[in-house]
Design an enzyme around this catalytic site. Structure first.
Site, PDB file in Angstrom:
ATOM      1  N   ASP A  31       0.861  -1.191   0.000  1.00  0.00           N
ATOM      2  CA  ASP A  31       0.000   0.000   0.000  1.00  0.00           C
ATOM      3  C   ASP A  31       0.892   1.235   0.000  1.00  0.00           C
ATOM      4  O   ASP A  31       1.977   1.211   0.602  1.00  0.00           O
ATOM      5  CB  ASP A  31      -0.907   0.013   1.241  1.00  0.00           C
ATOM      6  CG  ASP A  31      -2.223   0.729   0.986  1.00  0.00           C
ATOM      7  OD1 ASP A  31      -3.282   0.097   1.119  1.00  0.00           O
ATOM      8  OD2 ASP A  31      -2.188   1.925   0.634  1.00  0.00           O
ATOM      9  N   SER A 125     -16.684  -3.558 -10.503  1.00  0.00           N
ATOM     10  CA  SER A 125     -17.806  -2.817  -9.929  1.00  0.00           C
ATOM     11  C   SER A 125     -19.058  -3.020 -10.763  1.00  0.00           C
ATOM     12  O   SER A 125     -18.984  -3.214 -11.985  1.00  0.00           O
ATOM     13  CB  SER A 125     -17.441  -1.326  -9.930  1.00  0.00           C
ATOM     14  OG  SER A 125     -18.595  -0.540  -9.730  1.00  0.00           O
ATOM     15  N   TYR A 150     -13.520   6.478 -14.042  1.00  0.00           N
ATOM     16  CA  TYR A 150     -13.384   5.415 -13.039  1.00  0.00           C
ATOM     17  C   TYR A 150     -14.046   4.133 -13.543  1.00  0.00           C
ATOM     18  O   TYR A 150     -13.441   3.057 -13.567  1.00  0.00           O
ATOM     19  CB  TYR A 150     -14.024   5.853 -11.703  1.00  0.00           C
ATOM     20  CG  TYR A 150     -14.459   4.695 -10.852  1.00  0.00           C
ATOM     21  CD1 TYR A 150     -13.524   3.932 -10.158  1.00  0.00           C
ATOM     22  CD2 TYR A 150     -15.809   4.316 -10.776  1.00  0.00           C
ATOM     23  CE1 TYR A 150     -13.921   2.831  -9.413  1.00  0.00           C
ATOM     24  CE2 TYR A 150     -16.209   3.226 -10.036  1.00  0.00           C
ATOM     25  CZ  TYR A 150     -15.267   2.484  -9.353  1.00  0.00           C
ATOM     26  OH  TYR A 150     -15.661   1.396  -8.634  1.00  0.00           O
ATOM     27  N   LYS A 154     -12.605   0.117 -15.009  1.00  0.00           N
ATOM     28  CA  LYS A 154     -13.065  -1.227 -14.610  1.00  0.00           C
ATOM     29  C   LYS A 154     -13.416  -2.048 -15.852  1.00  0.00           C
ATOM     30  O   LYS A 154     -13.072  -3.225 -15.957  1.00  0.00           O
ATOM     31  CB  LYS A 154     -14.277  -1.127 -13.674  1.00  0.00           C
ATOM     32  CG  LYS A 154     -13.993  -0.432 -12.351  1.00  0.00           C
ATOM     33  CD  LYS A 154     -13.023  -1.220 -11.484  1.00  0.00           C
ATOM     34  CE  LYS A 154     -12.703  -0.532 -10.190  1.00  0.00           C
ATOM     35  NZ  LYS A 154     -11.581  -1.121  -9.465  1.00  0.00           N
ATOM     36  N   PHE A 219     -30.295  13.091  -3.827  1.00  0.00           N
ATOM     37  CA  PHE A 219     -30.234  13.445  -5.247  1.00  0.00           C
ATOM     38  C   PHE A 219     -31.457  12.940  -6.016  1.00  0.00           C
ATOM     39  O   PHE A 219     -31.403  11.910  -6.676  1.00  0.00           O
ATOM     40  CB  PHE A 219     -28.956  12.874  -5.867  1.00  0.00           C
ATOM     41  CG  PHE A 219     -27.683  13.416  -5.272  1.00  0.00           C
ATOM     42  CD1 PHE A 219     -27.560  14.763  -4.946  1.00  0.00           C
ATOM     43  CD2 PHE A 219     -26.592  12.582  -5.034  1.00  0.00           C
ATOM     44  CE1 PHE A 219     -26.376  15.271  -4.408  1.00  0.00           C
ATOM     45  CE2 PHE A 219     -25.414  13.075  -4.502  1.00  0.00           C
ATOM     46  CZ  PHE A 219     -25.300  14.421  -4.176  1.00  0.00           C
TER      47      PHE A 219
HETATM   48  C1  UD1 Z   1     -21.145   5.089  -7.020  1.00  0.00           C
HETATM   49  C2  UD1 Z   1     -20.564   5.090  -8.406  1.00  0.00           C
HETATM   50  C3  UD1 Z   1     -20.083   3.707  -8.724  1.00  0.00           C
HETATM   51  C4  UD1 Z   1     -19.093   3.231  -7.685  1.00  0.00           C
HETATM   52  C5  UD1 Z   1     -19.704   3.303  -6.298  1.00  0.00           C
HETATM   53  C6  UD1 Z   1     -18.644   3.017  -5.246  1.00  0.00           C
HETATM   54  C7  UD1 Z   1     -21.788   6.828  -9.633  1.00  0.00           C
HETATM   55  C8  UD1 Z   1     -22.723   7.115 -10.752  1.00  0.00           C
HETATM   56  N1  UD1 Z   1     -21.545   5.549  -9.380  1.00  0.00           N
HETATM   57  O1  UD1 Z   1     -22.284   4.238  -7.026  1.00  0.00           O
HETATM   58  O2  UD1 Z   1     -19.469   3.743  -9.983  1.00  0.00           O
HETATM   59  O3  UD1 Z   1     -18.712   1.905  -7.955  1.00  0.00           O
HETATM   60  O4  UD1 Z   1     -20.209   4.623  -6.076  1.00  0.00           O
HETATM   61  O5  UD1 Z   1     -19.247   2.818  -4.025  1.00  0.00           O
HETATM   62  O6  UD1 Z   1     -21.311   7.722  -8.992  1.00  0.00           O
HETATM   63  N2  UD1 Z   1     -26.953   9.726  -2.929  1.00  0.00           N
HETATM   64  C9  UD1 Z   1     -27.609  10.837  -2.408  1.00  0.00           C
HETATM   65  N3  UD1 Z   1     -26.859  11.782  -1.764  1.00  0.00           N
HETATM   66  C10 UD1 Z   1     -25.499  11.682  -1.598  1.00  0.00           C
HETATM   67  C11 UD1 Z   1     -24.844  10.545  -2.122  1.00  0.00           C
HETATM   68  C12 UD1 Z   1     -25.603   9.592  -2.788  1.00  0.00           C
HETATM   69  O7  UD1 Z   1     -28.822  10.963  -2.541  1.00  0.00           O
HETATM   70  O8  UD1 Z   1     -24.888  12.595  -1.019  1.00  0.00           O
HETATM   71  C13 UD1 Z   1     -27.741   8.672  -3.600  1.00  0.00           C
HETATM   72  C14 UD1 Z   1     -27.375   8.445  -5.047  1.00  0.00           C
HETATM   73  O9  UD1 Z   1     -28.118   9.273  -5.897  1.00  0.00           O
HETATM   74  C15 UD1 Z   1     -27.707   6.961  -5.209  1.00  0.00           C
HETATM   75  C16 UD1 Z   1     -27.421   6.369  -3.840  1.00  0.00           C
HETATM   76  O10 UD1 Z   1     -27.467   7.469  -2.933  1.00  0.00           O
HETATM   77  O11 UD1 Z   1     -29.070   6.779  -5.493  1.00  0.00           O
HETATM   78  C17 UD1 Z   1     -26.074   5.692  -3.733  1.00  0.00           C
HETATM   79  O12 UD1 Z   1     -25.053   6.584  -4.160  1.00  0.00           O
HETATM   80  P1  UD1 Z   1     -23.501   6.257  -3.989  1.00  0.00           P
HETATM   81  O13 UD1 Z   1     -23.225   5.837  -2.605  1.00  0.00           O
HETATM   82  O14 UD1 Z   1     -22.728   7.421  -4.519  1.00  0.00           O
HETATM   83  O15 UD1 Z   1     -23.290   4.981  -4.909  1.00  0.00           O
HETATM   84  P2  UD1 Z   1     -23.631   4.754  -6.476  1.00  0.00           P
HETATM   85  O16 UD1 Z   1     -24.002   6.000  -7.146  1.00  0.00           O
HETATM   86  O17 UD1 Z   1     -24.596   3.618  -6.576  1.00  0.00           O
END
Ligand code: UD1
Length: 337
Positions: A31, A125, A150, A154, A219
Site C-alpha cells: 500500500d 464494480s 473510473y 473497470k 439526489f
Molecule cells: C457510485 C458510483 C459507482 C461506484 C460506487 C462506489 C456513480 C454514478 N456511481 O455508485 O461507480 O462503484 O459509487 O461505491 O457515482 N446519494 C444521495 N446523496 C449523496 C450521495 C448519494 O442521494 O450525497 C444517492 C445516489 O443518488 C444513489 C445512492 O445514494 O441513489 C447511492 O449513491 P452512492 O453511494 O454514490 O453509490 P452509487 O451512485 O450507486
C-alpha cells in the site's frame, strides 16, 4: 503459500485481509497510503492477532514490485484493491485514473506472468453494467456504457483480463463486481475513511449524524421507485470480504479459468430507506433536503446473485440494520480516540 494484497490498508482491502488471515491464509500487503492510513495495519493485527509482511510502495512501480516477488517466492496469487475509486475525481483527473488503475494493473499482471503467478482476483464494480441493462444485473449482460473514467477503467481491465485468459488458459482469474459496500468491521477498529467530503451515501450520512456535515442532499425524488429516491444494492463490507475468500477457494479448486461474479445481496433499498433505518438503529437524526438528480445516476441497481450463490457458495448474511449500526460504530469509535 501466500496471497499478495495490493491496497490492503484501504477500506475493502483491509476487511478482506482480516477475513483471509482468519482463514489462515498468509498475506503480504502492498500500500502507498494514498487513500488509507498506516494505523490500519496495526488494527488488522489487533483484530486477527496475526502478522503479515508489508511493503510501502506504489503497486505500479515495476522495479519495486519485482523485488517483492523476488523476496517472496511463496506468493501464489494476487488480489488487487489498489485502484482509485472516486467517480467525480476521475472526471477531473482521467490520466491519473487511467495510469493508476490500468497501467498499475498491467504492471502487476506482467510481473505475475514473469514469476509464473497466475491466480488473480480483481475488484470490479457494478458500474460496468452501465445505463442500458435491465435489473437485476446478470453477469452475462453486455457491459461498457460507463459515464466516467473510473467506471471505464473497470471495463477496460475486465477486457484486458479476458484477452489475457484467451491467450493463455492457464491463468486463474476471478472478476468480482461489487455493488454498494457499506458498514465496517464489528470491532469498530477498521472502516471507511474517505478523504475530504464524501461522494457516496453512507459516508455522507454518518458525517451528518456526527455533526461534521450539516445535511444530506438526496439526489432526486422523482425516480420511478416506490418513494422516488434512487435504489441500490447495499451490502456489508464484511460479507463482501468473505466473498473474496470464497472466490479464492474457487480458484484453488479449479486451478484455471476466468469467472465473473456479482457480489451483492440481490435486493435494493432507496436513499430514504437507508436514512430512516440509520436513524432507527442509531437514534441519531439525519437532516436531509431533496435536491436535483446527480448526473450519471440511474434509478435502480441490484444484483442477480444466483451465480455467486451457486458457484461460490457465498451469500450476504448481514442485513441493513447491521450495515447502519457498524458504519456508525466505526465513526463513533474513531471520534473518541
Ligand atoms: C457510485 C458510483 C459507482 C461506484 C460506487 C462506489 C456513480 C454514478 N456511481 O455508485 O461507480 O462503484 O459509487 O461505491 O457515482 N446519494 C444521495 N446523496 C449523496 C450521495 C448519494 O442521494 O450525497 C444517492 C445516489 O443518488 C444513489 C445512492 O445514494 O441513489 C447511492 O449513491 P452512492 O453511494 O454514490 O453509490 P452509487 O451512485 O450507486
Amino acid at each position: 503459500m501466500s496471497i499478495l494484497v495490493t491496497g490492503g490498508a484501504g477500506y475493502i482491502g483491509s476487511h478482506t485481509v482480516v477475513e483471509l488471515l482468519n482463514n489462515n491464509v498468509e498475506v503480504i500487503i502492498i500500500d502507498d497510503f494514498s487513500n488509507s492510513k498506516p494505523e490500519v495495519l496495526e488494527k488488522i493485527k489487533q483484530i486477527t492477532k496475526k502478522d503479515f509482511k508489508f511493503y510501502r510502495m506504489d503497486y505500479g512501480n515495476a522495479e519495486e514490485l519485482k523485488k517483492v516477488f523476488e523476496e517472496n517466492p511463496s506468493i501464489e496469487g494476487v488480489m488487487n484493491f489498489a485502484g482509485y475509486k472516486a467517480v467525480g475525481e476521475s472526471v477531473q483527473k482521467p490520466l491519473e485514473y487511467y495510469t493508476n488503475n490500468i497501467s498499475g494493473t498491467l504492471t502487476l499482471l506482467n510481473t505475475m506472468k514473469k514469476y509464473n503467478v497466475k491466480k488473480f482476483v480483481f475488484s470490479s464494480s457494478a458500474t460496468v453494467y452501465g445505463e442500458e441493462n435491465d435489473i437485476p444485473y446478470v453477469e452475462t449482460m453486455k457491459t461498457g456504457s460507463t459515464t466516467n473514467p473510473y467506471g471505464t477503467t473497470k471495463v477496460f481491465i475486465e477486457r484486458i483480463l479476458q484477452d489475457l485468459y484467451k491467450s493463455d488458459t492457464t491463468w486463474n482469474i476471478a472478476i468480482l463486481r461489487y455493488f454498494n459496500p457499506i458498514g465496517a468491521h464489528e470491532s469498530g477498529l477498521i472502516g471507511e475513511e474517505p478523504q475530504g467530503i464524501p461522494n457516496n451515501l453512507m459516508p455522507y450520512i454518518v458525517r451528518v449524524a456526527s455533526g461534521e456535515l450539516k445535511e444530506l442532499s438526496v439526489f432526486g425524488n422523482d425516480y420511478p421507485t416506490p418513494d422516488g429516491t434512487g435504489v441500490r444494492d447495499y451490502l456489508h463490507v464484511v460479507d463482501l470480504a468473505k466473498g473474496h475468500v470464497k472466490a479464492l477457494e474457487k480458484l484453488n479448486k479449479d486451478q484455471q479459468g476466468l469467472h465473473i461474479y456479482n457480489l451483492g445481496t440481490g435486493r435494493g433499498y432507496s436513499v430514504l430507506e437507508i436514512v430512516h433505518t440509520f436513524e432507527k438503529v442509531t437514534g441519531k437524526k439525519v437532516q436531509y433536503k431533496i435536491v436535483d438528480r446527480r448526473e450519471g445516476d440511474i434509478a435502480i441497481a441490484y444484483a442477480d446473485t444466483k451465480k455467486s450463490h451457486e458457484e461460490l457458495g457465498w451469500i450476504a448474511e448481514k442485513n441493513l440494520e447491521d450495515m447502519c449500526k457498524d458504519s456508525w460504530n466505526y465513526i463513533e469509535k474513531s471520534q473518541k480516540k
